[in-house]
Write a protein that holds these residues in place. Structure first.
Motif, PDB file in Angstrom:
ATOM      1  N   GLU A  29       0.822  -1.206   0.000  1.00 27.25           N
ATOM      2  CA  GLU A  29       0.000   0.000   0.000  1.00 27.25           C
ATOM      3  C   GLU A  29       0.856   1.256   0.000  1.00 27.25           C
ATOM      4  N   GLU A  30       1.921   1.239   0.815  1.00 29.01           N
ATOM      5  CA  GLU A  30       2.793   2.410   0.901  1.00 29.01           C
ATOM      6  C   GLU A  30       3.534   2.637  -0.412  1.00 29.01           C
ATOM      7  N   ASN A  31       4.021   1.538  -1.017  1.00 28.57           N
ATOM      8  CA  ASN A  31       4.722   1.679  -2.301  1.00 28.57           C
ATOM      9  C   ASN A  31       3.781   2.151  -3.400  1.00 28.57           C
ATOM     10  N   ARG A  32       2.535   1.713  -3.365  1.00 27.76           N
ATOM     11  CA  ARG A  32       1.558   2.171  -4.348  1.00 27.76           C
ATOM     12  C   ARG A  32       1.363   3.686  -4.232  1.00 27.76           C
ATOM     13  N   LYS A  33       1.226   4.177  -2.994  1.00 28.49           N
ATOM     14  CA  LYS A  33       1.051   5.610  -2.776  1.00 28.49           C
ATOM     15  C   LYS A  33       2.311   6.381  -3.167  1.00 28.49           C
ATOM     16  N   MET A  34       3.476   5.825  -2.822  1.00 31.43           N
ATOM     17  CA  MET A  34       4.741   6.509  -3.113  1.00 31.43           C
ATOM     18  C   MET A  34       4.970   6.649  -4.614  1.00 31.43           C
ATOM     19  N   TRP A  35       4.786   5.539  -5.363  1.00 30.07           N
ATOM     20  CA  TRP A  35       5.056   5.564  -6.801  1.00 30.07           C
ATOM     21  C   TRP A  35       4.038   6.400  -7.564  1.00 30.07           C
ATOM     22  N   LYS A  36       2.831   6.568  -7.013  1.00 26.89           N
ATOM     23  CA  LYS A  36       1.853   7.444  -7.660  1.00 26.89           C
ATOM     24  C   LYS A  36       2.343   8.886  -7.679  1.00 26.89           C
ATOM     25  N   VAL A  37       3.209   9.231  -6.735  1.00 29.91           N
ATOM     26  CA  VAL A  37       3.808  10.568  -6.702  1.00 29.91           C
ATOM     27  C   VAL A  37       5.165  10.566  -7.390  1.00 29.91           C
ATOM     28  N   ALA A  38       6.015   9.569  -7.081  1.00 31.53           N
ATOM     29  CA  ALA A  38       7.401   9.560  -7.553  1.00 31.53           C
ATOM     30  C   ALA A  38       7.510   9.373  -9.064  1.00 31.53           C
ATOM     31  N   ALA A  39       6.767   8.403  -9.631  1.00 32.66           N
ATOM     32  CA  ALA A  39       6.922   8.076 -11.059  1.00 32.66           C
ATOM     33  C   ALA A  39       6.575   9.268 -11.964  1.00 32.66           C
ATOM     34  N   PRO A  40       5.383   9.896 -11.804  1.00 32.88           N
ATOM     35  CA  PRO A  40       5.111  11.076 -12.638  1.00 32.88           C
ATOM     36  C   PRO A  40       6.104  12.214 -12.389  1.00 32.88           C
ATOM     37  N   THR A  44       8.339  13.831 -15.273  1.00 26.76           N
ATOM     38  CA  THR A  44       8.178  15.257 -15.561  1.00 26.76           C
ATOM     39  C   THR A  44       9.515  15.974 -15.518  1.00 26.76           C
ATOM     40  N   ARG A  45      10.343  15.640 -14.513  1.00 25.63           N
ATOM     41  CA  ARG A  45      11.673  16.263 -14.425  1.00 25.63           C
ATOM     42  C   ARG A  45      12.543  15.876 -15.615  1.00 25.63           C
ATOM     43  N   PHE A  46      12.445  14.610 -16.039  1.00 19.42           N
ATOM     44  CA  PHE A  46      13.171  14.176 -17.232  1.00 19.42           C
ATOM     45  C   PHE A  46      12.732  14.997 -18.444  1.00 19.42           C
ATOM     46  N   SER A  47      11.433  15.241 -18.534  1.00 25.90           N
ATOM     47  CA  SER A  47      10.894  15.995 -19.664  1.00 25.90           C
ATOM     48  C   SER A  47      11.424  17.428 -19.676  1.00 25.90           C
ATOM     49  N   MET A  48      11.377  18.104 -18.515  1.00 22.49           N
ATOM     50  CA  MET A  48      11.846  19.489 -18.437  1.00 22.49           C
ATOM     51  C   MET A  48      13.343  19.575 -18.714  1.00 22.49           C
ATOM     52  N   GLY A 300      23.096  15.203 -13.703  1.00 23.73           N
ATOM     53  CA  GLY A 300      21.855  15.961 -13.823  1.00 23.73           C
ATOM     54  C   GLY A 300      20.673  15.078 -14.190  1.00 23.73           C
ATOM     55  N   TRP A 301      20.896  14.131 -15.127  1.00 23.71           N
ATOM     56  CA  TRP A 301      19.827  13.188 -15.489  1.00 23.71           C
ATOM     57  C   TRP A 301      19.430  12.349 -14.277  1.00 23.71           C
ATOM     58  N   GLU A 302      20.444  11.862 -13.532  1.00 27.34           N
ATOM     59  CA  GLU A 302      20.152  11.034 -12.359  1.00 27.34           C
ATOM     60  C   GLU A 302      19.467  11.850 -11.274  1.00 27.34           C
ATOM     61  N   MET A 303      19.810  13.146 -11.207  1.00 26.48           N
ATOM     62  CA  MET A 303      19.214  14.010 -10.185  1.00 26.48           C
ATOM     63  C   MET A 303      17.712  14.152 -10.384  1.00 26.48           C
ATOM     64  N   MET A 304      17.251  13.955 -11.630  1.00 21.78           N
ATOM     65  CA  MET A 304      15.804  14.016 -11.883  1.00 21.78           C
ATOM     66  C   MET A 304      15.080  12.891 -11.135  1.00 21.78           C
ATOM     67  N   ILE A 305      15.735  11.727 -11.020  1.00 24.55           N
ATOM     68  CA  ILE A 305      15.170  10.621 -10.230  1.00 24.55           C
ATOM     69  C   ILE A 305      15.126  11.019  -8.759  1.00 24.55           C
ATOM     70  N   ALA A 306      16.235  11.614  -8.288  1.00 23.46           N
ATOM     71  CA  ALA A 306      16.316  12.019  -6.879  1.00 23.46           C
ATOM     72  C   ALA A 306      15.250  13.050  -6.532  1.00 23.46           C
ATOM     73  N   ILE A 307      14.998  14.011  -7.447  1.00 19.28           N
ATOM     74  CA  ILE A 307      13.988  15.040  -7.184  1.00 19.28           C
ATOM     75  C   ILE A 307      12.593  14.421  -7.150  1.00 19.28           C
ATOM     76  N   GLY A 308      12.380  13.373  -7.976  1.00 19.15           N
ATOM     77  CA  GLY A 308      11.109  12.652  -7.928  1.00 19.15           C
ATOM     78  C   GLY A 308      10.868  12.028  -6.564  1.00 19.15           C
ATOM     79  N   PHE A 309      11.918  11.431  -5.987  1.00 22.30           N
ATOM     80  CA  PHE A 309      11.787  10.838  -4.650  1.00 22.30           C
ATOM     81  C   PHE A 309      11.698  11.915  -3.572  1.00 22.30           C
TER      82      PHE A 309
END
Length: 491
Positions: A29-40, A44-48, A300-309
């Protein structure tokens, strides 16, 4: 006696099985809630980031002066504006996240409008830097041709800066409700649109740098218009009740929290810019800067993952504190940190293994590739730290500690990391490696301090503080229809 012992053993095993099943359900349940925020958020950061990289690639085929000027504006001026506005918008994560957890849904729309007012004012304050770029660059000794071209390019970036005031706040508002799937769809459209428009305007229509920059402006505003349409036309019926005069009340406390958030994130996002500036003063700086820019591009590319988390940690902590659950807030922190660290460790191993071979994606120079291989262990350690440190910053945003973390960042980054880097790089002769090592040590100290603060925090007390903040800034929803005053109860 044997039967009683056997029964006790069977009961014990049953309880263990139930506890394991309960834990697995909680994790799911927690991972479902987390990834609903983290993945988009990650996408989005990758896109920008991708819009900037695509623009740079097209500008690079126009001319070397244009490329140098674009790089100067995008890596220094735009990062400066990005850091301030993203940081100030992150206050919305604290306010909207805790209000959403407390089920004060209408307050999210009010906070969103207050943030629009504050960030629009901040964008006006930043504006002169982009208007007077050329004379400012000449004043600090930049070559005249680059300064003039940068002055022209910087004016094209003004609409981009104003788009940030809308884009960042809308992203924070939507992700606190786990409704940021719309952001992901628009991010795909943005990248495809920018790539196609840049090719059409720069290559086919031969509009040069003006065509590329016009395409970039369109790419930045399309997601803003799409998100506004989603909010205004029924995408958030619980949290958006239209424009309200309440947005102009109680602005000063929001300004103070926004400023604390801005300082906190700015100090982090500008840290690598200092590394580039210090490297530029070294002998044989061209090779060092080329190698460093490749490493920082990967970082910088990897930092987009970090900002998602970072966003996921902020939202989950704020939601649970607002809902009054210290236990679930702690569980969310451990889960986000563990997930981010596992991904970071995998990337750490990958970059240690491949080292300089990745450099040939960006350069044909063996000398630069060798320099990248030499810097790769530092890149790998930076990536590993990125898997932990932003999560802790996200926890701080979710709990509303931005002011405390701002002081920590000033001390660890600018009083420890940069002086150590200067000493190791210049006095001990480690050059760019020394500067980077010093700055990594600053990040290590900051991470240890934040880990200590997080582990020693009384989360039950944080729940009380969150409730006090929510109640302090709570404003009753305007009466609509036949709804009576009695139907509107404050928490």
């Amino acid at each position: 006696m044997e039967e009683e012992g056997l029964q006790a053993e069977l009961l014990g095993k049953k309880r263990e099985g139930e506890e394991e099943e309960k834990l697995s359900r909680r994790l799911w349940e927690e991972n479902r809630k987390m990834w609903k925020v983290a993945a988009p958020g990650i996408f989005t950061r990758f896109s920008m980031f991708g819009v900037t990289v695509i623009s740079q690639a097209f500008v690079g085929h126009i001319g070397s002066t244009e490329l140098a000027a674009y790089a100067l504006v995008s890596t220094v001026l735009l990062r400066f504006a990005n850091g301030i506005l993203l940081g100030m918008a992150s206050a919305l994560e604290t306010l909207c996240g805790q209000s959403y957890g407390a089920k004060q849904y209408h307050m999210l729309g009010v906070y969103l409008q207050r943030s629009w007012i504050i960030l629009f004012g901040c964008s006006l304050f930043i504006l002169p830097i982009f208007v007077f770029t050329a004379p400012l660059l000449k004043l600090i000794g930049q070559e005249e041709s680059i300064a003039e071209t940068a002055g022209t390019i910087s004016k094209w970036f003004i609409p981009v800066v104003f788009s940030y005031a809308w884009a960042f706040t809308l992203q924070m508002y939507l992700q606190t409700q786990s409704k940021n799937f719309i952001i992901t769809y628009l991010a795909v459209v943005t990248l495809c649109l920018h790539l196609g428009l840049s090719w059409l305007m720069a290559v086919k229509l031969r509009l040069g740098i003006s065509g590329v920059l016009a395409s970039m402006i369109a790419a930045m505003w399309v997601p803003v218009i799409g998100q506004l349409g989603f909010v205004f036309f029924g995408g958030c019926p619980e949290t958006w009740n239209g424009f309200s005069v309440l947005a102009f009340s109680d602005l000063w406390p929001i300004v103070k929290l926004s400023m604390s958030s801005g300082v906190m994130l700015c100090l982090e996002l500008w840290y690598n810019t200092i590394l580039v500036l210090l490297t530029g003063y070294m002998k044989n700086a061209e090779v060092s800067l080329d190698a460093l820019s490749i490493c920082l591009n990967i970082n910088g590319w990897e930092m987009m993952i970090a900002i998602g988390f970072l966003g996921a940690a902020g939202v989950r902590v704020a939601n649970e504190l607002g809902a009054g659950s210290a236990k679930r807030a702690r569980f969310a922190i451990v889960n986000v940190a563990a997930t981010s660290f596992i991904i970071g460790f995998a990337l750490f191993t990958f970059f240690l293994f491949f080292r300089g071979r990745l450099a040939y994606i960006f350069t044909k120079s063996p000398e630069v590739a060798t320099a990248v291989a030499d810097l790769s262990p530092l890149l790998a350690f930076s990536i590993l730290l990125n898997s932990v440190q932003p999560v802790l910053s996200g926890v701080a945003i979710g709990a509303g500690w931005q002011g405390v973390v701002a002081y920590v960042n000033v001390t660890c980054y600018y009083l420890v990391g940069i002086p150590l880097g200067v000493v190791l790089g210049y006095l001990f002769g480690f050059l760019v490696k020394g500067i980077w090592m010093g700055m990594i040590l600053g990040t290590v100290v900051q991470t240890i301090v934040l880990l200590y603060i997080t582990s020693k925090t009384d989360w039950d007390k944080q729940v009380i503080l969150a409730k006090e903040r929510i109640n302090k800034w709570y404003t009753k929803e305007p009466i609509q229809g036949n709804e009576s005053i009695e139907d509107q109860q404050s928490p």
